[in-house]
Design a protein around this motif. Structure first.
Motif, mmCIF file in Angstrom:
data_model
loop_
_atom_site.group_PDB
_atom_site.id
_atom_site.type_symbol
_atom_site.label_atom_id
_atom_site.label_comp_id
_atom_site.label_asym_id
_atom_site.label_seq_id
_atom_site.Cartn_x
_atom_site.Cartn_y
_atom_site.Cartn_z
ATOM 1 N N UNK A 141 90.540 25.400 23.358
ATOM 2 C CA UNK A 141 90.257 24.157 24.018
ATOM 3 C C UNK A 141 90.310 24.001 25.282
ATOM 4 N N UNK A 142 90.493 25.035 26.000
ATOM 5 C CA UNK A 142 90.660 25.044 27.587
ATOM 6 C C UNK A 142 89.643 25.031 28.207
ATOM 7 N N UNK A 143 89.601 24.268 29.539
ATOM 8 C CA UNK A 143 88.342 23.833 30.279
ATOM 9 C C UNK A 143 88.171 25.178 31.407
ATOM 10 N N UNK A 144 87.254 25.891 31.173
ATOM 11 C CA UNK A 144 87.099 26.863 32.274
ATOM 12 C C UNK A 144 86.493 26.690 33.649
ATOM 13 N N UNK A 145 86.405 25.332 33.882
ATOM 14 C CA UNK A 145 85.819 25.137 35.150
ATOM 15 C C UNK A 145 86.940 24.963 36.264
ATOM 16 N N UNK A 146 88.056 25.019 35.702
ATOM 17 C CA UNK A 146 89.076 24.889 36.777
ATOM 18 C C UNK A 146 90.600 25.923 36.203
ATOM 19 N N UNK A 147 91.345 26.107 36.985
ATOM 20 C CA UNK A 147 92.425 27.106 36.807
ATOM 21 C C UNK A 147 93.439 26.057 35.947
ATOM 22 N N UNK A 148 94.019 26.771 34.840
ATOM 23 C CA UNK A 148 94.724 26.097 33.849
ATOM 24 C C UNK A 148 95.792 27.242 33.432
ATOM 25 N N UNK A 201 96.742 30.094 31.112
ATOM 26 C CA UNK A 201 95.977 31.040 30.583
ATOM 27 C C UNK A 201 94.694 31.549 31.248
ATOM 28 N N UNK A 202 94.560 30.889 32.489
ATOM 29 C CA UNK A 202 93.190 31.286 33.111
ATOM 30 C C UNK A 202 93.637 32.567 33.914
ATOM 31 N N UNK A 203 92.533 33.418 33.702
ATOM 32 C CA UNK A 203 92.641 34.859 34.729
ATOM 33 C C UNK A 203 91.804 34.419 35.774
ATOM 34 N N UNK A 204 92.488 34.384 37.279
ATOM 35 C CA UNK A 204 91.862 34.025 38.291
ATOM 36 C C UNK A 204 91.798 35.018 39.472
ATOM 37 N N UNK A 257 92.519 23.960 40.566
ATOM 38 C CA UNK A 257 91.494 24.452 41.598
ATOM 39 C C UNK A 257 90.337 24.863 40.861
ATOM 40 N N UNK A 258 89.043 24.776 41.450
ATOM 41 C CA UNK A 258 87.761 25.180 40.910
ATOM 42 C C UNK A 258 87.248 26.427 41.706
ATOM 43 N N UNK A 259 86.388 27.235 41.441
ATOM 44 C CA UNK A 259 85.651 28.277 42.051
ATOM 45 C C UNK A 259 85.028 27.786 43.493
ATOM 46 N N UNK A 260 85.533 28.380 44.412
ATOM 47 C CA UNK A 260 85.053 27.940 45.706
ATOM 48 C C UNK A 260 85.974 27.381 46.386
ATOM 49 N N UNK A 295 89.375 30.458 45.472
ATOM 50 C CA UNK A 295 89.240 30.972 44.243
ATOM 51 C C UNK A 295 87.720 31.534 44.029
ATOM 52 N N UNK A 296 87.754 32.985 43.689
ATOM 53 C CA UNK A 296 86.524 33.454 43.667
ATOM 54 C C UNK A 296 85.898 33.350 42.011
ATOM 55 N N UNK A 297 86.810 33.657 41.159
ATOM 56 C CA UNK A 297 86.346 33.601 39.531
ATOM 57 C C UNK A 297 87.530 33.096 38.854
ATOM 58 N N UNK A 298 87.106 32.337 37.694
ATOM 59 C CA UNK A 298 87.959 31.735 36.692
ATOM 60 C C UNK A 298 87.435 32.263 35.510
ATOM 61 N N UNK A 299 88.079 33.038 34.365
ATOM 62 C CA UNK A 299 87.880 33.429 33.163
ATOM 63 C C UNK A 299 88.810 33.246 32.316
ATOM 64 N N UNK A 300 88.626 33.417 31.149
ATOM 65 C CA UNK A 300 89.497 33.620 29.977
ATOM 66 C C UNK A 300 89.327 34.842 29.173
#
Length: 158
Positions: A80-87, A89-92, A133-136, A152-157
């Motif tokens: 259910x987590x949004x990958x467009x911003x850092x939350x 469990x985000x790998x940043x 925060x979001x990418x960029x 922020x270069x990349x956000x993944x799960x």
């Protein structure tokens, strides 16, 4: 009033396992130590008995604290987590703008943080600065020796 803590399935299992170990292994050991010290005679001058009672008290306090943590623990539904911003469990993947160094961190609950494996707490200065925060975007993080800027270069799960 206690606060809610969020855990991954792995982190919650680790917490439950540790609590079970304290209750099933350490608690009986503490009771045995008290019984053994009691058998050695006069309790008013028995330092071993006093030490065993104190150790038992500390163990019971630790168990109570862990039970409270578990009572307020919530499992994070990663789907259910949004990958467009850092939350949580985000790998940043971030880039330090001062020296150009790139780093990769996974934001986790405070109890699961382990810098050696790249897991930082969401309550740490860097974790707080990256949240939302979001990418960029550039995160400005206040640290004891000033402010650091991370892009922020990349956000993944993972």
């Amino acid at each position: 009033m206690s606060k809610v803590s969020y855990y991954t399935a792995e982190g919650l299992k680790k917490l439950r396992d540790e609590l079970e170990y304290l209750k099933s292994v350490e608690r009986p050991k503490a009771s045995d130590a008290i019984a053994e010290a009691r058998d050695k005679g006069d309790l008013s001058e028995n330092a071993e008995y006093d030490a065993a009672k104190e150790a038992q008290g500390l163990l019971e306090m630790k168990i109570a604290k862990m039970e409270e943590l578990l009572a307020n623990a919530r499992l994070i539904d990663e789907s259910q987590l949004d990958v467009s911003k850092v939350l949580v469990l985000s790998t940043v993947k971030i880039k330090n703008q001062a020296n150009g160094m790139e780093m990769k961190y996974t934001l986790v609950a405070e109890s699961e943080a382990d810098l050696k494996t790249g897991k930082i707490s969401v309550t740490s200065p860097i974790g707080k600065g990256l949240l939302g925060k979001k990418v960029g975007e550039v995160a400005e993080v206040q640290v004891p020796n000033g402010a650091l800027k991370f892009e922020i270069l990349e956000i993944t799960r993972d």
